[in-house]
Write an enzyme that holds these catalytic residues in place. Sequence first.
Site, short mmCIF file in Angstrom:
data_model
loop_
_atom_site.label_atom_id
_atom_site.label_comp_id
_atom_site.label_asym_id
_atom_site.label_seq_id
_atom_site.Cartn_x
_atom_site.Cartn_y
_atom_site.Cartn_z
N SER A 94 0.66 -1.13 -0.03
CA SER A 94 -0.18 0.04 -0.10
C SER A 94 1.05 1.31 -0.06
O SER A 94 0.43 2.46 -0.11
CB SER A 94 -0.79 0.16 1.11
OG SER A 94 -1.81 -1.06 1.10
N THR A 95 2.12 1.25 -0.02
CA THR A 95 2.87 2.43 0.10
C THR A 95 2.62 3.08 -1.48
O THR A 95 2.98 4.22 -1.62
CB THR A 95 4.36 2.00 0.26
OG1 THR A 95 4.77 1.02 -0.61
CG2 THR A 95 4.55 1.47 1.65
#
Length: 593
Positions: free
Chosen positions: A313-314
């Site tokens: 999710s970065t």
Amino acid sequence: MTRVPLRPLARILEARRKGENPDAIERENIRLRHEQMRDKARQRAEGRLLVLGLFFFCAFSVVGARMGLMAASVPEEPRASASTSEIVNQRADIVDRNGRILATNLQTHSLYAQPPMMVDKARAASELARIFPDLDAEELFKQFTGKRKFIWIKKVLSPEQQQQVHDIGEPGLLFGPREMRLYPNGSLAAHILGGYKFGVEGVYAAEVIGTAGVEKAFDEFLRDPANNGRPLELSLDLTIQSAIEDILYGGMKLLNAKGAAAVLMDAYTGEIISMASLPDFDPNNRPVPLLEGDPSDSPLFNRAVQGLYELGSTFKIFAAAQALEIGLANPSTLVDADAPMRWGKYTIKEFEGHNYGPLLSLTDVIVKSSNVGTAHVALQIGEKRQQEFLKALGFFEPTEVELFEAPYAKPLTPKNWSEINTITISYGHGLSASPLHLAAAYATITNGGTKVTPSLIKQAYRIPGKRVISEETSAASRAMLRAVVTRGTASFAEVPGYGVAGKTGTADKPKPKGGYYDDKVITTFASVFPADDPKYVLVVTLDEPVETSGSKPRRSAGWTAVPVATEVIRRVAPLLGLRPVIEPDSAIGVTKG
């Protein structure tokens, strides 16, 4: 020479006529001849004495002049000279940004044997095996009694070992002076320094060459005599590097992780202040590379640069920033986040089955880390524009960092970039990159929007990079990342006084033969601080972490990578000269995702 007769007939006849004795004439002639011979001998002797005197005068003059020259010269230790001493063996030091030694040279000795000169070969073999446990006495004895006239025994000796060998008293065991590389800080910054090996070798000298890291990348510079011993000055800070490695090691052990990596970078210049990879090694005794199995199992593997991971999710902030930049949305724009999302035969779910829908603002998509919301944003952006943006951030090429290994770490992208790839890549699956790639991209997104190129060399000034996004988009992206810490999945990252902003990422670890593990993840926390005026970017990645303090194992980044990164920021921010700013208290909910 004309010889005069001793009894000339004319003189004899004249003497008889006068009544004199003719024998007196002969005696007189003999006397005169002897005097003549004596005079010639004296002249010859005097000439020889003169020549000998001149010779001694010249000799004593030379000796006197040499003694005077030596008396006027500066005293120094004698140096052995031989044809092999032409090997260039001087190598420049490597220092950190404050001039502290990271790598230097040490004068030592090598040990070799000349069997024809040896007196007691059996005793020499047994004594050497006692001094050097890695040597075999029987094998040494076979070599000593063979046909070879020269045998290398040890390329490098410590002073203690040299004295022990000297005490053996064997005339066939000889020492040769040489230079070796010394890393006084042991394993600290090992993956950056790399290590060395001997190249061309001789009895009286050996060529020291780099084998990995900056030692290999800057080998020509370090060996160039024209630099007059000028050191290679890195951007690293030795104190901060030590602190981060200690924290990372402790976090890796507490969280039962297989490995860990961290990158601390200047958000504007791209200077790498610290870069760590665990497990590590001691470059003074560099281990042998693995010849089979997973390369990442080797301590030589630099996870920060060579490790290509799906960073989870970065990546979501990239989709949000691009949507802001091209005018598709603003931070308050509502996005479809109704889960699960169907796309053909694929189902897009939220972490642990959550449903954040039906609608979320773009900011809340990032704060709650919604896969479905990010997927809908990515579909509006489209495949082509997504590729162009990620390419501008550096995710299609190896990083340009000055490491020998860096050019071989090219991100893994899909061969055929379809819509489903656009969806999955938007939330960090389907594209594998290194933590260093991620750090450079976060620096670009948050520093005002100019491209950052990571570097290990201390820079006297900064050349601004190409603009990727506007300053307004960059500011809005920072605000979203700050909200992730204040009320989202990274609430453990709050460090009072430093305004941390960042994004968590938890990605299932792929299997070597396809598919994903059910219980193995790669967790990452990418952060910037201070959020209102970013100075530094920090990325922490853990390989297969699991937090076991609760009733059930927890593997998400919020429970693993975030606490480690928080401790890093708490410890190193004061060392970086950042003054804490007092912020008003606010109620912060603790949520993990």
